[in-house]
Scaffold this active site. Structure first.
Site, short mmCIF file in Angstrom:
data_model
loop_
_atom_site.label_atom_id
_atom_site.label_comp_id
_atom_site.label_asym_id
_atom_site.label_seq_id
_atom_site.Cartn_x
_atom_site.Cartn_y
_atom_site.Cartn_z
N LYS A 1 0.84 -1.18 0.00
CA LYS A 1 0.00 0.00 0.00
C LYS A 1 0.89 1.25 0.00
O LYS A 1 1.86 1.34 0.76
CB LYS A 1 -0.92 0.00 1.22
CG LYS A 1 -2.02 1.04 1.19
CD LYS A 1 -3.06 0.78 2.26
CE LYS A 1 -4.23 1.74 2.15
NZ LYS A 1 -5.31 1.42 3.10
N GLU B 1 -19.89 -3.85 9.98
CA GLU B 1 -20.77 -3.01 10.80
C GLU B 1 -21.91 -3.80 11.44
O GLU B 1 -22.30 -3.53 12.58
CB GLU B 1 -21.35 -1.88 9.95
CG GLU B 1 -20.33 -0.87 9.47
CD GLU B 1 -19.67 -1.24 8.16
OE1 GLU B 1 -18.91 -0.41 7.62
OE2 GLU B 1 -19.91 -2.38 7.67
N ARG C 1 -26.12 -0.13 6.64
CA ARG C 1 -25.98 -1.58 6.46
C ARG C 1 -26.52 -2.36 7.65
O ARG C 1 -26.60 -3.59 7.60
CB ARG C 1 -24.50 -1.92 6.26
CG ARG C 1 -23.81 -1.07 5.23
CD ARG C 1 -22.34 -1.35 5.11
NE ARG C 1 -22.08 -2.58 4.40
CZ ARG C 1 -20.88 -2.97 3.98
NH1 ARG C 1 -19.84 -2.21 4.21
NH2 ARG C 1 -20.72 -4.08 3.33
#
Length: 588
Positions: free
Chosen positions: A244, A330, A358
């Protein structure tokens, strides 16, 4: 230059290895320069450059369908699919969104902004292809912590028995937005350490073929592996290990801080406009740290984004076991919060309003039905916050204020926000969702309560007559500003902060009928199912009271200018005041 000549993936298919290497460097240079000027998701995109070149070299997009997960890693893909100008021409930096977008290109298969969805979407595409007798490849590109999401595991489970062409590229950069959490990431580490040979393999356990690429930034090796699985007739996972932030030392050394970054100086990496800490987030962090020190049963839960309040690595270290990052999951966080509360702990789960969408079923079933006194902190709740269609934060009032037993409350200042948060954590009677302000009163214009257990009791900010302005959360300050405008017209409006979104102060609303002819509700959210409609329904067809609801229509907006959007829907103080004057003249 290569990049400025590329209009479609076909342009790179016959590149040599040397040309691909040069192209990768051009793409990185463009990404770094663009972000230094315009900001954006820099770390994920720097790490996926070679994989994107390899995918578009081997596969034939858009016939072959590439589905991006957390599509903030799609910038290199856009560069190779006719949108390079948006990354090399400063005048066009704003021409494309930060996520895949079906309105921009046929190479973008879905509008994607949330995580863990690509495998499920890809299984649907693969099944539809098979039903139609098609032969195209379907590729899901997942990474940046998304594998921890429940939907990703559900997708893997279905993919494992499909016995058809489905290629899952797992971009393992050892990071989510911050560090990865969860048992699966330990097994991924062992796969990396053993060059993919460790026996504990989640993907094989799900029934998928598996290949490992140790250097996921080696375009030539990726081309070889992708070519080997092209047109496969069995689902396969290609696990690629990437870096990354590759190519930018600041991002390589601080992948969390450079996941997304504001404009910066190329030489030093310092932000060009560092600004000041967001006051509501800063106050919340202080509250969390203070409460954890005082209460060993307090727990702060996050779902891969450090809670939406910018908890620093030092803050998380200070919280120790009182901080739990569940990964990008979540739904699990909400259910875990319910379990914590039922077990006697005092949990707060914080995340962005957009991501709370969600969790509707868990909020209703696992929390509200059971009356678990957990606390949920929704951040980014404003039309003035995120503007990408996948990250809008103003649907939460309509979604969550209508769940029975859930107390939904919207404070209007820093002091009131912290007072509400303190009460919510200390009380044990109700599940509570707090709509953390994004803007509001700089100083509360009234004494802030300490006890909110008397539900649905609004605050009268200023008393007047003829018209009452009810401003929800962020818009309480807007209501006060509109009232100031009205005083110039000789109208002294009543201003009300309702505080509670899940119920009405019926006593106050009834009392307004004595001196008021008009009620305006102002909410930083959509009107359908919102707070204003509750007020309008309360008054019904009463001939002595007119109700006007001000807010946004039930609609998706993408990359809108918040100030233009507010003006379009008459959500500025001068417009509100003018509308009130016009309405009162009509009824005079």
């Amino acid at each position: 230059m290569y990049l400025e000549t590329i209009t479609s993936p076909a342009d790179i298919k016959h590149y040599t290895a040397a040309q691909r290497s040069a192209l990768a460097q051009e793409m990185r240079d463009a990404l770094i320069r663009r972000t230094s000027i315009a900001g954006g998701h820099i770390g994920p995109n720097l790490g996926i450059v070679e994989a994107t070149i390899a995918l578009h070299t081997v596969f034939d997009s858009p016939r072959d369908k590439i589905v991006f997960d957390v599509s903030h890693q799609c910038y290199p893909h856009k560069m190779l699919t006719g949108r390079a100008a948006a990354y090399i021409d400063e005048a066009q930096y704003g021409a494309v969104s930060g996520f895949t977008n079906t309105d921009e290109s046929p190479h973008d298969i879905f509008n994607i902004g949330h995580t863990s969805t690509s495998i499920s979407l890809a299984t649907g595409l693969a099944k539809a292809r098979d039903l139609a007798g098609g032969t195209e490849n379907v590729i899901a590109l997942i990474g940046d912590g998304s594998m921890s999401g429940g939907e990703a595991l559900e997708g893997l489970n279905v993919a494992g028995e499909m016995e058809t062409n489905l290629i899952i590229v797992f971009n393992d950069n050892e990071q989510s937005i911050s560090e990865n959490h969860g048992g699966m990431y330990r097994t991924f580490q062992r796969l990396r350490e053993t060059n993919g040979t460790a026996p504990d393999n989640l993907f094989r356990a799900m029934g998928l073929d598996y290949r490992y690429v140790a250097d996921g930034n080696d375009a030539e090796e990726l081309i070889r592996v992708f070519s080997a699985v092209k047109d496969t007739q069995k689902p396969v996972v290609i696990h690629i290990h990437t870096q990354k932030g590759k190519g930018l030392s600041f991002a390589e050394n601080d992948p969390e801080g450079w996941h997304r970054h504001a404009p910066f100086h190329l030489e030093s990496g310092a932000s060009k406009n560092p600004g000041t800490p967001e006051p509501y987030a800063a106050a919340t962090v202080n509250f969390v740290l203070e409460t954890a020190r005082k209460n060993p049963n307090f727990v702060y839960l996050s779902a891969g984004i450090v809670g939406g309040i910018n908890l620093s690595p030092a803050d998380r270290a200070a919280l120790g076991s009182q901080y739990v990052d569940v990964g990008i999951a979540e739904e699990h966080a909400v259910a875990m919060a319910s379990g914590l509360a039922r077990g006697g702990a005092r949990p707060v789960f914080g995340t962005y309003s957009s991501f709370f969408q969600r969790t509707y079923d868990q909020m209703a079933q696992d929390v509200a039905i059971n009356r678990s006194p957990a606390v949920f902190l929704a951040t980014g709740t404003s039309l003035y916050r995120s503007t990408d269609v996948t990250h809008l934060g103003f649907y939460d009032i309509a979604i969550f204020s209508n769940i029975p037993n859930l107390v939904h409350i919207a404070p209007t200042s820093v002091a009131e926000h912290i007072a509400v948060l303190r009460w919510a954590v200390e009380q044990t009677e109700h599940p509570v969702m707090i709509r953390m302000p994004f803007s509001g009163y700089a100083e509360s214009p009234y004494p802030v309560r300490t006890d909110y257990s008397g539900l649905n009791k609004s605050v009268v900010v200023t008393e007047g007559a003829d018209v009452a302005l009810i401003g929800v959360g962020n818009f309480a300050a807007l209501a006060s500003a509109a009232a100031e405008e009205l005083t110039r017209e000789g109208i002294h409006a009543t201003v009300i902060n309702p505080l509670y979104l899940s119920g009405l102060d019926t006593e106050l609303l009834t009392s307004l009928r004595a001196k008021h002819r008009l009620v305006l509700t102002l909410e930083d959210g959509i009107l359908d199912g919102g707070f204003g409609q509750k007020v309008a329904a309360f008054y019904g067809d009463a001939p002595d009271m007119r109700v006007r609801c001000c807010g946004l229509p039930k609609k998706f907006f993408n990359r809108c200018n918040p100030h233009d959007l507010a003006r379009e829907h008459h959500l500025t103080a001068p417009q509100i005041a003018a509308d009130v004057v016009r309405e009162m003249r009509v009824r005079a």
